[in-house]
Design a protein around this motif. Structure first.
Motif, mmCIF file in Angstrom:
data_model
loop_
_atom_site.group_PDB
_atom_site.id
_atom_site.type_symbol
_atom_site.label_atom_id
_atom_site.label_comp_id
_atom_site.label_asym_id
_atom_site.label_seq_id
_atom_site.Cartn_x
_atom_site.Cartn_y
_atom_site.Cartn_z
ATOM 1 N N ALA A 28 0.840 -1.201 0.000
ATOM 2 C CA ALA A 28 0.000 0.000 0.000
ATOM 3 C C ALA A 28 0.871 1.246 0.000
ATOM 4 C CB ALA A 28 -0.921 -0.004 1.209
ATOM 5 N N PRO A 29 0.631 2.179 -0.907
ATOM 6 C CA PRO A 29 1.474 3.380 -0.979
ATOM 7 C C PRO A 29 1.184 4.369 0.139
ATOM 8 C CG PRO A 29 -0.270 3.506 -2.615
ATOM 9 C CD PRO A 29 -0.368 2.136 -1.982
ATOM 10 N N GLN A 30 2.131 5.234 0.383
ATOM 11 C CA GLN A 30 2.036 6.229 1.443
ATOM 12 C C GLN A 30 0.825 7.136 1.279
ATOM 13 O OE1 GLN A 30 3.703 6.499 4.198
ATOM 14 N NE2 GLN A 30 2.766 8.417 4.863
ATOM 15 N N GLN A 31 0.416 7.363 0.031
ATOM 16 C CA GLN A 31 -0.724 8.255 -0.211
ATOM 17 C C GLN A 31 -1.983 7.787 0.508
ATOM 18 O OE1 GLN A 31 1.467 7.162 -2.547
ATOM 19 N NE2 GLN A 31 1.292 8.345 -4.450
ATOM 20 N N VAL A 32 -2.125 6.475 0.686
ATOM 21 C CA VAL A 32 -3.310 5.954 1.379
ATOM 22 C C VAL A 32 -3.393 6.534 2.786
ATOM 23 C CG1 VAL A 32 -4.377 3.881 2.349
ATOM 24 C CG2 VAL A 32 -3.425 3.829 0.040
ATOM 25 N N ALA A 33 -2.305 6.455 3.533
ATOM 26 C CA ALA A 33 -2.289 6.977 4.901
ATOM 27 C C ALA A 33 -2.457 8.489 4.909
ATOM 28 C CB ALA A 33 -0.997 6.579 5.598
ATOM 29 N N GLU A 34 -1.846 9.178 3.961
ATOM 30 C CA GLU A 34 -1.944 10.639 3.913
ATOM 31 C C GLU A 34 -3.378 11.093 3.662
ATOM 32 O OE1 GLU A 34 0.834 11.662 0.888
ATOM 33 O OE2 GLU A 34 2.599 11.359 2.167
ATOM 34 N N ILE A 35 -4.035 10.463 2.705
ATOM 35 C CA ILE A 35 -5.412 10.847 2.362
ATOM 36 C C ILE A 35 -6.357 10.576 3.528
ATOM 37 C CG2 ILE A 35 -7.393 10.270 0.898
ATOM 38 C CD1 ILE A 35 -5.308 9.697 -1.353
ATOM 39 N N LEU A 36 -6.279 9.378 4.067
ATOM 40 C CA LEU A 36 -7.240 8.991 5.104
ATOM 41 C C LEU A 36 -6.998 9.715 6.420
ATOM 42 C CD1 LEU A 36 -7.596 5.177 4.360
ATOM 43 C CD2 LEU A 36 -9.116 7.054 3.711
ATOM 44 N N THR A 37 -5.744 9.953 6.759
ATOM 45 C CA THR A 37 -5.470 10.707 7.980
ATOM 46 C C THR A 37 -5.938 12.146 7.851
ATOM 47 O OG1 THR A 37 -3.560 9.301 8.483
ATOM 48 C CG2 THR A 37 -3.658 11.430 9.588
ATOM 49 N N ALA A 38 -5.768 12.726 6.661
ATOM 50 C CA ALA A 38 -6.245 14.095 6.429
ATOM 51 C C ALA A 38 -7.766 14.167 6.536
ATOM 52 C CB ALA A 38 -5.783 14.586 5.060
ATOM 53 N N TYR A 39 -8.462 13.192 5.974
ATOM 54 C CA TYR A 39 -9.922 13.181 6.055
ATOM 55 C C TYR A 39 -10.393 12.944 7.482
ATOM 56 C CZ TYR A 39 -11.540 13.582 1.236
ATOM 57 O OH TYR A 39 -11.889 14.063 0.000
ATOM 58 N N LEU A 40 -9.671 12.087 8.193
ATOM 59 C CA LEU A 40 -10.045 11.817 9.579
ATOM 60 C C LEU A 40 -9.771 13.017 10.474
ATOM 61 C CD1 LEU A 40 -11.074 9.483 11.420
ATOM 62 C CD2 LEU A 40 -8.664 8.914 11.825
ATOM 63 N N GLY A 41 -8.706 13.746 10.173
ATOM 64 C CA GLY A 41 -8.366 14.941 10.934
ATOM 65 C C GLY A 41 -7.551 14.686 12.171
ATOM 66 N N THR A 42 -7.112 13.452 12.359
ATOM 67 C CA THR A 42 -6.302 13.109 13.534
ATOM 68 C C THR A 42 -5.601 11.792 13.278
ATOM 69 O OG1 THR A 42 -6.360 12.838 15.945
ATOM 70 C CG2 THR A 42 -8.148 11.825 14.690
ATOM 71 N N ARG A 43 -4.618 11.469 14.085
ATOM 72 C CA ARG A 43 -3.928 10.189 13.983
ATOM 73 C C ARG A 43 -4.899 9.069 14.365
ATOM 74 N NH1 ARG A 43 1.485 8.247 14.486
ATOM 75 N NH2 ARG A 43 1.660 6.302 15.689
ATOM 76 N N PRO A 44 -5.055 8.050 13.527
ATOM 77 C CA PRO A 44 -6.011 6.983 13.851
ATOM 78 C C PRO A 44 -5.611 6.220 15.107
ATOM 79 C CG PRO A 44 -5.298 6.870 11.538
ATOM 80 C CD PRO A 44 -4.397 7.838 12.223
ATOM 81 N N ARG A 45 -6.596 5.962 15.944
ATOM 82 C CA ARG A 45 -6.335 5.140 17.128
ATOM 83 C C ARG A 45 -6.363 3.660 16.775
ATOM 84 N NH1 ARG A 45 -11.054 7.773 20.457
ATOM 85 N NH2 ARG A 45 -11.798 7.806 18.292
ATOM 86 N N LEU A 46 -7.299 3.264 15.913
ATOM 87 C CA LEU A 46 -7.372 1.870 15.474
ATOM 88 C C LEU A 46 -7.755 1.819 14.005
ATOM 89 C CD1 LEU A 46 -7.403 -1.204 15.893
ATOM 90 C CD2 LEU A 46 -9.796 -0.989 16.627
ATOM 91 N N VAL A 47 -6.963 1.071 13.223
ATOM 92 C CA VAL A 47 -7.269 0.780 11.829
ATOM 93 C C VAL A 47 -7.552 -0.714 11.721
ATOM 94 C CG1 VAL A 47 -6.428 0.802 9.449
ATOM 95 C CG2 VAL A 47 -5.723 2.613 11.045
ATOM 96 N N ALA A 48 -8.708 -1.056 11.144
ATOM 97 C CA ALA A 48 -9.037 -2.452 10.859
ATOM 98 C C ALA A 48 -8.868 -2.663 9.359
ATOM 99 C CB ALA A 48 -10.468 -2.771 11.291
ATOM 100 N N ASP A 49 -7.912 -3.501 8.985
ATOM 101 C CA ASP A 49 -7.578 -3.733 7.583
ATOM 102 C C ASP A 49 -8.161 -5.075 7.164
ATOM 103 O OD1 ASP A 49 -6.364 -3.306 5.106
ATOM 104 O OD2 ASP A 49 -4.492 -4.263 5.727
ATOM 105 N N LEU A 50 -9.276 -5.048 6.408
ATOM 106 C CA LEU A 50 -10.027 -6.257 6.074
ATOM 107 C C LEU A 50 -9.488 -6.901 4.804
ATOM 108 C CD1 LEU A 50 -13.671 -4.968 6.701
ATOM 109 C CD2 LEU A 50 -11.920 -5.654 8.358
ATOM 110 N N GLY A 51 -9.423 -8.227 4.816
ATOM 111 C CA GLY A 51 -8.874 -8.932 3.665
ATOM 112 C C GLY A 51 -7.426 -8.536 3.452
ATOM 113 N N CYS A 52 -6.672 -8.508 4.528
ATOM 114 C CA CYS A 52 -5.326 -7.914 4.517
ATOM 115 C C CYS A 52 -4.291 -8.774 3.819
ATOM 116 C CB CYS A 52 -4.868 -7.626 5.941
ATOM 117 S SG CYS A 52 -4.550 -9.122 6.933
ATOM 118 N N GLY A 53 -4.633 -10.021 3.475
ATOM 119 C CA GLY A 53 -3.685 -10.875 2.784
ATOM 120 C C GLY A 53 -2.413 -11.090 3.586
#
Length: 275
Positions: A28-53
């Motif tokens: 997974a590229p860095q952009q994923v974390a950048e986009i989602l953290t920006a939308y969330l507005g804070t550092r995630p406390r818990l990420v659930a990664d489904l079908g994580c392989g």
């Protein structure tokens, strides 16, 4: 017995080639974390990664979230992720963990996750029950995000065409070798955003397109093709119908790369919903 709504052939599709999958597929590229953290507005406390392989999408969050749990129903893929955590990412063991499980029956408390992600996996999940379960475990303002890269990556049209021909032939052979009822069921990626919207669980939905360059040589490009589930499914039947095609494809890739390692472009499509 697997939870209702899941398809056993979808789980079994990824058995037996976890090493090649992990070696050749993009992390997974860095952009994923950048986009989602920006939308969330804070550092995630818990990420659930489904079908994580094998954890290619999970380890992204090792230094970007307080905690991340990768959830995977396939034993081989899950085992590879656990092995990587203990051998290659031991420093992330305080943040990252893996569990066997299904997307529509999560062993997580309601309102506990800031992010629920599906990397290259949502199209293998029953969407209605998965989105309902994702909404249950998300915090208010939490985000569900599924993202996929386009196949093949972008760099040379003749090799991309050859890649598509090989994958299409594998699918055609599989349709003859395996009865429809025993084949994996795949939901259209183009329907992901509509499914998120129609779930009625998210106040804001959007599709986001971004790109990431990665190094690639002939071995990796061939490996990307061989890591596709349809092609692997044909090989696992013992059929030799693709042998000549794989050899021709390999020769074409080796001729083009000529021992070089080049930057190629992976294009991603993320569909998300904010609860």
């Amino acid at each position: 017995m697997i939870p209702e709504g899941n398809v056993q052939s979808n789980v079994d599709r990824f058995s037996g080639f976890e090493d090649d999958y992990d070696r050749y597929r993009p992390a997974a590229p860095q952009q994923v974390a950048e986009i989602l953290t920006a939308y969330l507005g804070t550092r995630p406390r818990l990420v659930a990664d489904l079908g994580c392989g094998t954890g290619l999408s999970t380890f992204l969050w090792a230094n970007q979230a307080e905690r991340v749990i990768g959830i995977e129903p396939n034993d081989d893929m899950h085992g590879k992720a656990v092995k990587k955590l203990s051998h290659d990412h031991a420093d992330a063991s305080g943040t990252v963990s893996f569990r066997a499980g299904y997307s529509n029956q999560l062993d997580l408390e309601s309102g506990s996750a800031d992010l629920v992600t599906c990397s290259q996996s949502f199209h293998w999940m029953e969407p209605v029950s998965t989105l309902l379960e994702a909404s249950r475990v998300l915090t208010e303002g939490g985000i569900f995000a599924c993202y996929d890269c386009d196949w093949p990556p972008t760099f040379n049209w003749t090799l991309e065409e050859a890649y598509n021909r090989l994958i299409d032939k594998a699918d055609a052979i599989l349709a003859k070798l395996v009865d429809e009822g025993r084949r994996a069921k795949k939901w259209s990626k183009e329907g992901h955003l509509r499914q998120i919207r129609e779930s009625g669980r998210f106040r804001f939905t959007k599709e986001i397109v971004f790109h990431n360059k990665e190094a690639c040589d002939a071995e990796r490009f061939v490996g990307l093709a061989l890591s596709q589930g349809g092609l692997q499914s044909v090989l696992k039947t013992g059929s030799t119908a693709l042998d000549a095609d794989i050899q021709a494809f390999t020769s074409q890739a080796e001729q083009y790369f000529a021992g070089r390692t080049l930057d190629i472009l992976f294009s991603y499509r993320m569909r998300l919903g904010v609860k």
